[in-house]
Design an enzyme around this catalytic site. Sequence first.
Site, PDB file in Angstrom:
ATOM      1  N   TYR A 439       0.814  -1.227   0.000  1.00  0.00           N
ATOM      2  CA  TYR A 439       0.000   0.000   0.000  1.00  0.00           C
ATOM      3  C   TYR A 439       0.849   1.279   0.000  1.00  0.00           C
ATOM      4  O   TYR A 439       2.050   1.222   0.117  1.00  0.00           O
ATOM      5  CB  TYR A 439      -1.071  -0.002   1.079  1.00  0.00           C
ATOM      6  CG  TYR A 439      -0.718  -0.088   2.555  1.00  0.00           C
ATOM      7  CD1 TYR A 439       0.537   0.192   3.063  1.00  0.00           C
ATOM      8  CD2 TYR A 439      -1.716  -0.436   3.454  1.00  0.00           C
ATOM      9  CE1 TYR A 439       0.786   0.132   4.421  1.00  0.00           C
ATOM     10  CE2 TYR A 439      -1.470  -0.499   4.823  1.00  0.00           C
ATOM     11  CZ  TYR A 439      -0.217  -0.209   5.286  1.00  0.00           C
ATOM     12  OH  TYR A 439       0.026  -0.271   6.633  1.00  0.00           O
ATOM     13  N   GLU A 440       0.167   2.385  -0.219  1.00  0.00           N
ATOM     14  CA  GLU A 440       0.836   3.691  -0.373  1.00  0.00           C
ATOM     15  C   GLU A 440       1.822   3.646  -1.555  1.00  0.00           C
ATOM     16  O   GLU A 440       2.898   4.259  -1.520  1.00  0.00           O
ATOM     17  CB  GLU A 440       1.526   4.086   0.937  1.00  0.00           C
ATOM     18  CG  GLU A 440       1.998   5.514   1.048  1.00  0.00           C
ATOM     19  CD  GLU A 440       0.929   6.546   0.776  1.00  0.00           C
ATOM     20  OE1 GLU A 440      -0.213   6.387   1.260  1.00  0.00           O
ATOM     21  OE2 GLU A 440       1.213   7.512   0.019  1.00  0.00           O
ATOM     22  N   GLY A 441       1.412   2.952  -2.622  1.00  0.00           N
ATOM     23  CA  GLY A 441       2.278   2.753  -3.793  1.00  0.00           C
ATOM     24  C   GLY A 441       3.108   1.508  -3.603  1.00  0.00           C
ATOM     25  O   GLY A 441       3.948   1.473  -2.701  1.00  0.00           O
ATOM     26  N   GLN A 446       7.404   2.544  -6.107  1.00  0.00           N
ATOM     27  CA  GLN A 446       8.436   3.353  -5.444  1.00  0.00           C
ATOM     28  C   GLN A 446       9.723   3.367  -6.281  1.00  0.00           C
ATOM     29  O   GLN A 446      10.359   4.405  -6.451  1.00  0.00           O
ATOM     30  CB  GLN A 446       8.770   2.797  -4.054  1.00  0.00           C
ATOM     31  CG  GLN A 446       7.594   2.649  -3.107  1.00  0.00           C
ATOM     32  CD  GLN A 446       6.875   3.958  -2.847  1.00  0.00           C
ATOM     33  OE1 GLN A 446       7.508   5.016  -2.747  1.00  0.00           O
ATOM     34  NE2 GLN A 446       5.564   3.913  -2.762  1.00  0.00           N
TER      35      GLN A 446
END
Lengths: 596, 596
Positions: A439-441, A446
Amino acid sequence: MPIYQAPLRDYQFVLNELLDIYNQKELAGFDEFDPELIDAVLQGVADFTTDIMLPLNGSGDVEGCKLIDGKVITPSGFINAYQQYVDNGWATLTCDPEYGGQGLPEVVGLFATEMKTATNMAFAMYPGLTHGAYAAIHVHGSEELKGKYLEKLVSGEWTGTMNLTEPHAGTDLALLRTKAVPAGEGLFAISGEKIFISSGDHDLTDNIIHLVLAKLPDAPAGVKGISLFAVPKVMVNADGSLGSPNTLCAASLEHKMGIHGNSTCVMNFDSAIGELVGEPHQGLRAMFTMMNQARLGVGIQGLGVSEIAYQNALNYAKDRIQGRALSGVKNKEMAADPILVHGDVRRMLLSQKSFNEGTRALMGQQALWLDKAERHSDPLQRKKAAQLAALFTPIVKGFVTDQGFKACVDAQQVFGGHGYIHEWGMEQFVRDIRIAMIYEGTNGVQALDLVGRKIMSDKGAALKIWSEEVKAFVQGQLGNEAMQPFVVGLMAAAGDLEKATAILGTEAAQNPDSLGAASFTYMQLFGITSVAWMWARVAQTALAGLESNTEEQAFYQNKLKTAEFYMAYWAPQTRSLLKQIGAASSLICEFDEADF
Amino acid sequence: MPIYQAPLRDYQFVLNELLDIYNQKELAGFDEFDPELIDAVLQGVADFTTDIMLPLNGSGDVEGCKLIDGKVITPSGFINAYQQYVDNGWATLTCDPEYGGQGLPEVVGLFATEMKTATNMAFAMYPGLTHGAYAAIHVHGSEELKGKYLEKLVSGEWTGTMNLTEPHAGTDLALLRTKAVPAGEGLFAISGEKIFISSGDHDLTDNIIHLVLAKLPDAPAGVKGISLFAVPKVMVNADGSLGSPNTLCAASLEHKMGIHGNSTCVMNFDSAIGELVGEPHQGLRAMFTMMNQARLGVGIQGLGVSEIAYQNALNYAKDRIQGRALSGVKNKEMAADPILVHGDVRRMLLSQKSFNEGTRALMGQQALWLDKAERHSDPLQRKKAAQLAALFTPIVKGFVTDQGFKACVDAQQVFGGHGYIHEWGMEQFVRDIRIAMIYEGTNGVQALDLVGRKIMSDKGAALKIWSEEVKAFVQGQLGNEAMQPFVVGLMAAAGDLEKATAILGTEAAQNPDSLGAASFTYMQLFGITSVAWMWARVAQTALAGLESNTEEQAFYQNKLKTAEFYMAYWAPQTRSLLKQIGAASSLICEFDEADF
């Protein structure tokens, strides 16, 4: 039940000795706290997390959240613990004093989050997401919106969520379908389905403020047509009191591998009333401004869970007797030696320890850059710190959660068969932390962010700032005999990184796709090198400590020894990563779809 | 639900083209089968596993086993599926024809097990453990014991278990406390508690034959005082009919991270009646003779689950559209490109694919060595094959399950957030396969076995046999232009392995503990090198196929391309592993207990 000892001495070391945060007077507000205050805050969080949050970690995992009659019920004990969390003021640490916050630096908030995540990641996500919603409204909301929501979000009286993902749109938010239709008086009716919504519904608070990405009727296509809305679970009257329920609900709970104590919801918005946060169509930009903090917040999960996993693996390795040392019996009184005598158990533990401590230093540095970018009196320093923080954001998220997961798997391995059994808690750490790589990319995203936006688009400007800092450091240590093992290790890794960056440049010109193929390996190489940089700095600081602090010789000697291990075990990995980047990246692109 | 396509063409490639099993006439019984028979067997197992076992994998995980009134209830559908498994004769493949087996080679049984494990690891463990019990009695049991148990174990009418571990005794079996007391008429009364007993109780069959390690009253201390007993769940009368229940039971079910469909039990033996298998005090030796097969059986789990995880990740990567290729739009008709265009997704998939295919070849080779060790007409060839099989046993278990787990984590990662959600099946693969790194000797124990027993105690004799085979292969290919990329990659890896072995020799002399510290890294290095050897041989075979088989050019080209990728991506890792071994091993031993 797993044990936990908050690494308070290491926090002091990073904050005071390594980063010297008490002498950063050019940073607005940094003159308002001292070691005593910060130590007291961190001690308070240590006590709360160890005494209140940790005992609910295993039971929260077994019980999980339940959706009953459209309402989410959190595991037993969560309501009470959350109330104490709010009463103690732990939600307010780094928030704006204007809205009831304590205005403490990011770097202090970071370590508070490490302890929360270590002891109960699922629980920690309720306030964690709230902080994201707070930040979005704080930076982009109108004064009216801030007045309406911020105080209650800061105190924790209400929680917040981030509603981005839809079934067909995760990484690619351009594909969003959720709609926002003007409904008069500056209000909008939001309709659509969102998935994977952490803390989407629960029974901890009276209200939840959902931050929702949606498209206005006149939205341009793609990511430039996405707007951000604040959509409360319960409408808020002008006097701040709660009105009628909004037309939104948790349609179901996701069945997840871990973080069972957090309610990950499928959310349905059915003409739910919300207000615009920021400008129309600028929603993604609004999200992006909080990205550095949010990704650091996920990265620290990788460290937090790795730390508690390490502590328990070490504890077990000292306690469990099994077999004898290869060099002969060590523990004559017992039927076997503790498994800590075995080289491979030590290898796993030292790999974890050196990762944890080095990464903690790196994340502290990253948080300080974020503080500098916001608070430094000199605009040039602000800009430079912002560039460095942007560069390292994919590292502290992607590299740290990736290696943090592996560290948890190793810690589980130390337990042998018991590591696979729920009661010992180790398998939960592995299941819980796995999400942080996604999650969060995702960590692949990244890596793309690192090579694409942070290196190539930037023409290497931020990288150059950092490389020169590394070179200056190395230059300054060349005459220092005691620093040689660390300087040599750092130089070798940095040299490999430099060569890898040059390959990226060539690849980008010849075949952009192979840049993507190289990205993850490059991120690993970068991560290992940057932690080597921190370990070299830690060694320098520890050598100073050895001279000035006669009472803690063992602590500083241990830092030097662990730094040496990092240089011997972690740093040499850059050599193979460089070779992989050179040999495999373009090859990866030559496979046709049918070749897989 | 996850898909599965049994890799039948790859099995044919390994069996027929690479290992040439149809021309091994010096191996007893190898003249009794031909490609048609083997293809039919593998096709039959492929159909059964895909149609019957796979649909029960996800539901078995959710439902799990239940212990009700002292009896274990397996998940819905397991009883029926097991009955079909027995009726189809799938239990009998590699067993002794004297007891109803089909006498097929290990290498065929291996690939049948791969398919079973891929489609339903928890289910596959019921017959898997039975095979272990069969082998123990077959090799060490008296004629009476064989007559009593083997036919029913071979057919699958009864199942078997292995009862080794106790709460305080896992790796270190010298610490066992379970007792066996003579009870007259050649019988023994067994008392004690065993934990982690896979398939310990269930409702699939009328009887379960437990193989139990216990100590006789006159047992010498340590591992030389352990005896092996066959202890039936229900007593067997002289005429083969079932008598009264024995005094043993499943006391509880372990709460595990995965393989929920398999009943992992805590077993209580309360003066349960059993018979000795083999000689008194020779139980551990009896277990050791089956170790190579058992560890290969766990290694193949690493490959099987990695294969199905790969297939599903690939399927998803072709189907899921999200974002655009870095080099520009590939799929104009759609709102986004399939994620297979992204270099990092391809990197993960190719890493899995090249691992799976290369490892399949290695495991096939290992199974053939086991066959040769048992069936070859020439005692020298038998000895040589046995030495090689012993050397590679820790590799096929420790290296393959370790990397197989990582491959599953990567496959899960391809799914983004959906990989974390149960419904997609990917997180189950990760949870299930995690145990393979632990049981049948943790991978750390495998690494110790490799450097201690298989390299040092052996004075490198087996390693020398293999190294010379590698050198001869390289020598034979030096003039072959098309083979150069593969030969170069193999030589570099083999060179690193040689240097690492030399370091081990020095370490062993100076500090035995640092041998342990180096062991796991050395096992990785060895594993990567041995798969490089297989890929070089695969390339050689594929080049031959390209010349002789005009209809499958794409298949052979694909093998060459994948071999090239392996040499570019996997093989270079040996360089860093060598550096780690050199730099970190002795350092690891210098940390005192207080330093951790």
